[in-house]
Design a protein around this motif. Structure first.
Motif, PDB file in Angstrom:
ATOM      1  N   VAL A 146       0.899  -1.170   0.066  1.00  0.00           N
ATOM      2  CA  VAL A 146      -0.044   0.067  -0.084  1.00  0.00           C
ATOM      3  C   VAL A 146       0.952   1.166  -0.008  1.00  0.00           C
ATOM      4  N   ARG A 147       0.320   2.390  -0.314  1.00  0.00           N
ATOM      5  CA  ARG A 147       1.127   3.553  -0.388  1.00  0.00           C
ATOM      6  C   ARG A 147       1.483   3.997   1.075  1.00  0.00           C
ATOM      7  N   THR A 148       0.401   4.049   1.979  1.00  0.00           N
ATOM      8  CA  THR A 148       0.701   4.498   3.161  1.00  0.00           C
ATOM      9  C   THR A 148      -0.486   3.930   4.039  1.00  0.00           C
ATOM     10  N   ARG A 149      -0.318   4.047   5.432  1.00  0.00           N
ATOM     11  CA  ARG A 149      -1.529   3.810   6.341  1.00  0.00           C
ATOM     12  C   ARG A 149      -1.496   4.769   7.375  1.00  0.00           C
ATOM     13  N   ILE A 150      -2.571   4.720   7.924  1.00  0.00           N
ATOM     14  CA  ILE A 150      -3.106   5.708   8.770  1.00  0.00           C
ATOM     15  C   ILE A 150      -2.265   5.704  10.196  1.00  0.00           C
ATOM     16  N   TRP A 151      -1.384   6.691  10.513  1.00  0.00           N
ATOM     17  CA  TRP A 151      -0.560   6.729  11.746  1.00  0.00           C
ATOM     18  C   TRP A 151      -1.639   6.238  12.824  1.00  0.00           C
ATOM     19  N   GLY A 152      -0.932   5.802  13.830  1.00  0.00           N
ATOM     20  CA  GLY A 152      -1.592   5.336  15.201  1.00  0.00           C
ATOM     21  C   GLY A 152      -2.374   4.047  15.177  1.00  0.00           C
ATOM     22  N   GLN A 153      -2.743   3.552  13.895  1.00  0.00           N
ATOM     23  CA  GLN A 153      -3.487   2.345  13.816  1.00  0.00           C
ATOM     24  C   GLN A 153      -2.738   1.094  14.001  1.00  0.00           C
ATOM     25  N   PRO A 154      -3.171  -0.113  14.382  1.00  0.00           N
ATOM     26  CA  PRO A 154      -2.237  -1.112  14.707  1.00  0.00           C
ATOM     27  C   PRO A 154      -1.475  -1.623  13.319  1.00  0.00           C
ATOM     28  N   ASP A 155      -2.050  -1.395  12.400  1.00  0.00           N
ATOM     29  CA  ASP A 155      -1.273  -1.881  11.137  1.00  0.00           C
ATOM     30  C   ASP A 155      -0.464  -0.894  10.396  1.00  0.00           C
ATOM     31  N   TYR A 156      -0.087   0.293  11.187  1.00  0.00           N
ATOM     32  CA  TYR A 156       0.552   1.344  10.430  1.00  0.00           C
ATOM     33  C   TYR A 156       1.981   0.821  10.176  1.00  0.00           C
ATOM     34  N   GLY A 157       2.140   1.188   8.870  1.00  0.00           N
ATOM     35  CA  GLY A 157       3.420   0.937   8.306  1.00  0.00           C
ATOM     36  C   GLY A 157       3.597  -0.405   7.673  1.00  0.00           C
ATOM     37  N   VAL A 158       2.716  -1.286   7.881  1.00  0.00           N
ATOM     38  CA  VAL A 158       2.779  -2.749   7.263  1.00  0.00           C
ATOM     39  C   VAL A 158       2.575  -2.545   5.840  1.00  0.00           C
ATOM     40  N   GLY A 159       3.216  -3.102   5.072  1.00  0.00           N
ATOM     41  CA  GLY A 159       3.330  -2.974   3.505  1.00  0.00           C
ATOM     42  C   GLY A 159       3.352  -1.745   3.025  1.00  0.00           C
ATOM     43  N   GLN A 160       3.674  -0.835   3.571  1.00  0.00           N
ATOM     44  CA  GLN A 160       3.716   0.604   3.047  1.00  0.00           C
ATOM     45  C   GLN A 160       4.896   0.745   2.122  1.00  0.00           C
ATOM     46  N   ILE A 161       4.766   1.228   1.025  1.00  0.00           N
ATOM     47  CA  ILE A 161       5.953   1.418  -0.093  1.00  0.00           C
ATOM     48  C   ILE A 161       6.115   3.072  -0.233  1.00  0.00           C
ATOM     49  N   GLY A 162       5.156   3.810  -0.054  1.00  0.00           N
ATOM     50  CA  GLY A 162       5.336   5.319  -0.232  1.00  0.00           C
ATOM     51  C   GLY A 162       4.648   5.662  -1.549  1.00  0.00           C
ATOM     52  N   ALA A 163       4.426   6.830  -1.600  1.00  0.00           N
ATOM     53  CA  ALA A 163       3.829   7.762  -2.601  1.00  0.00           C
ATOM     54  C   ALA A 163       4.541   7.443  -3.890  1.00  0.00           C
ATOM     55  N   TRP A 164       5.750   7.794  -4.099  1.00  0.00           N
ATOM     56  CA  TRP A 164       6.675   7.474  -5.474  1.00  0.00           C
ATOM     57  C   TRP A 164       6.894   5.940  -5.680  1.00  0.00           C
ATOM     58  N   GLY A 165       7.039   5.272  -4.402  1.00  0.00           N
ATOM     59  CA  GLY A 165       7.300   3.873  -4.531  1.00  0.00           C
ATOM     60  C   GLY A 165       5.907   3.069  -5.232  1.00  0.00           C
ATOM     61  N   MET A 166       4.803   3.309  -4.735  1.00  0.00           N
ATOM     62  CA  MET A 166       3.645   2.924  -5.536  1.00  0.00           C
ATOM     63  C   MET A 166       3.482   3.181  -6.804  1.00  0.00           C
ATOM     64  N   VAL A 167       3.818   4.546  -7.394  1.00  0.00           N
ATOM     65  CA  VAL A 167       3.789   5.139  -8.729  1.00  0.00           C
ATOM     66  C   VAL A 167       4.688   4.226  -9.292  1.00  0.00           C
ATOM     67  N   LEU A 168       5.867   4.177  -9.014  1.00  0.00           N
ATOM     68  CA  LEU A 168       7.025   3.452  -9.700  1.00  0.00           C
ATOM     69  C   LEU A 168       6.816   1.806  -9.914  1.00  0.00           C
ATOM     70  N   ALA A 169       6.125   1.248  -8.752  1.00  0.00           N
ATOM     71  CA  ALA A 169       5.570  -0.316  -8.890  1.00  0.00           C
ATOM     72  C   ALA A 169       4.498  -0.473  -9.875  1.00  0.00           C
ATOM     73  N   ILE A 170       3.632   0.584  -9.921  1.00  0.00           N
ATOM     74  CA  ILE A 170       2.452   0.565 -10.736  1.00  0.00           C
ATOM     75  C   ILE A 170       2.761   0.529 -12.344  1.00  0.00           C
ATOM     76  N   ASN A 171       3.791   1.417 -12.277  1.00  0.00           N
ATOM     77  CA  ASN A 171       4.305   1.656 -13.732  1.00  0.00           C
ATOM     78  C   ASN A 171       5.186   0.559 -14.286  1.00  0.00           C
ATOM     79  N   LEU A 172       5.941  -0.277 -13.319  1.00  0.00           N
ATOM     80  CA  LEU A 172       6.615  -1.352 -13.775  1.00  0.00           C
ATOM     81  C   LEU A 172       5.819  -2.468 -14.265  1.00  0.00           C
ATOM     82  N   VAL A 173       4.972  -2.881 -13.277  1.00  0.00           N
ATOM     83  CA  VAL A 173       3.942  -3.776 -13.522  1.00  0.00           C
ATOM     84  C   VAL A 173       3.183  -3.574 -14.861  1.00  0.00           C
ATOM     85  N   GLU A 174       2.673  -2.524 -15.025  1.00  0.00           N
ATOM     86  CA  GLU A 174       1.857  -2.226 -16.301  1.00  0.00           C
ATOM     87  C   GLU A 174       2.828  -2.578 -17.708  1.00  0.00           C
TER      88      GLU A 174
END
Length: 180
Positions: A146-174
């Motif tokens: 995921v791009r990001t998760r909500i701060w303070g939630q139990p799953d905060y940070g799990v799987g987050q790759i950031g805004a530009w990481g997600m754009v890069l990943a989407i472009n690579l897959v496509e």
């Protein structure tokens, strides 16, 4: 000696262009043989069968082609001519791995990078991450990125790759038509 896939695992392809799935362990009871069946999009594509060693250990492998393919394996034993599936592990992928390295701005997960839930970049089954970006733990294991998760939630940070990481990943897959 004891390596098995887990649900949702990602395999990076190697220099040969393939990923290698290892299924190794030790049986808790005797069996004539062990088997590993590999499925690609629910179609059986290979099967390996071996006799366990005297100490009941076994080592099986399966080669995975990179691509937009969901893999699944079935591991089991054969006794008295009857196959028994012991474990099924699915949602396995093979593709290219990338590392985003840098300080906190490399992750680009802050509040200035948009809302945590972004309708423009829904969860993509072909983009995976491991662990928890927050505090460098492995909490979370393999998951759909995921791009990001909500701060303070139990799953905060799990799987987050950031805004530009997600754009890069989407472009690579496509563009490359393989998971990342």
């Amino acid at each position: 000696a004891d390596e098995k896939p887990v649900e949702g695992q990602f395999y990076a392809r190697d220099d040969s262009g393939l990923g290698t799935l290892f299924y190794n362990g030790k049986l808790d009871r005797a069996a004539e043989s062990v088997f590993l069946k590999l499925y690609a999009d629910d179609k059986l594509i290979s099967s390996e069968r071996r006799q366990p060693a005297a100490d009941k250990s076994y080592a099986l492998t399966a080669k995975l082609k990179p691509g937009l393919i969901h893999y699944k394996v079935e591991f089991g034993t054969t006794s008295g001519g009857i196959d028994t599936v012991i474990e099924t592990v699915g949602d396995l992928l093979c593709g290219d791995a990338y590392i985003i390295d840098g300080q906190s701005n490399a992750g680009a997960t802050g509040p200035n990078n948009g809302p945590a839930i972004d309708p423009e970049t829904p969860v993509n089954t072909w983009i995976r991450s491991f662990g928890n970006q927050h505090q460098g733990t492995t909490h979370g294991g393999w998951c759909k990125a995921v791009r990001t998760r909500i701060w303070g939630q139990p799953d905060y940070g799990v799987g987050q790759i950031g805004a530009w990481g997600m754009v890069l990943a989407i472009n690579l897959v496509e563009n490359q038509r393989i998971p990342v």
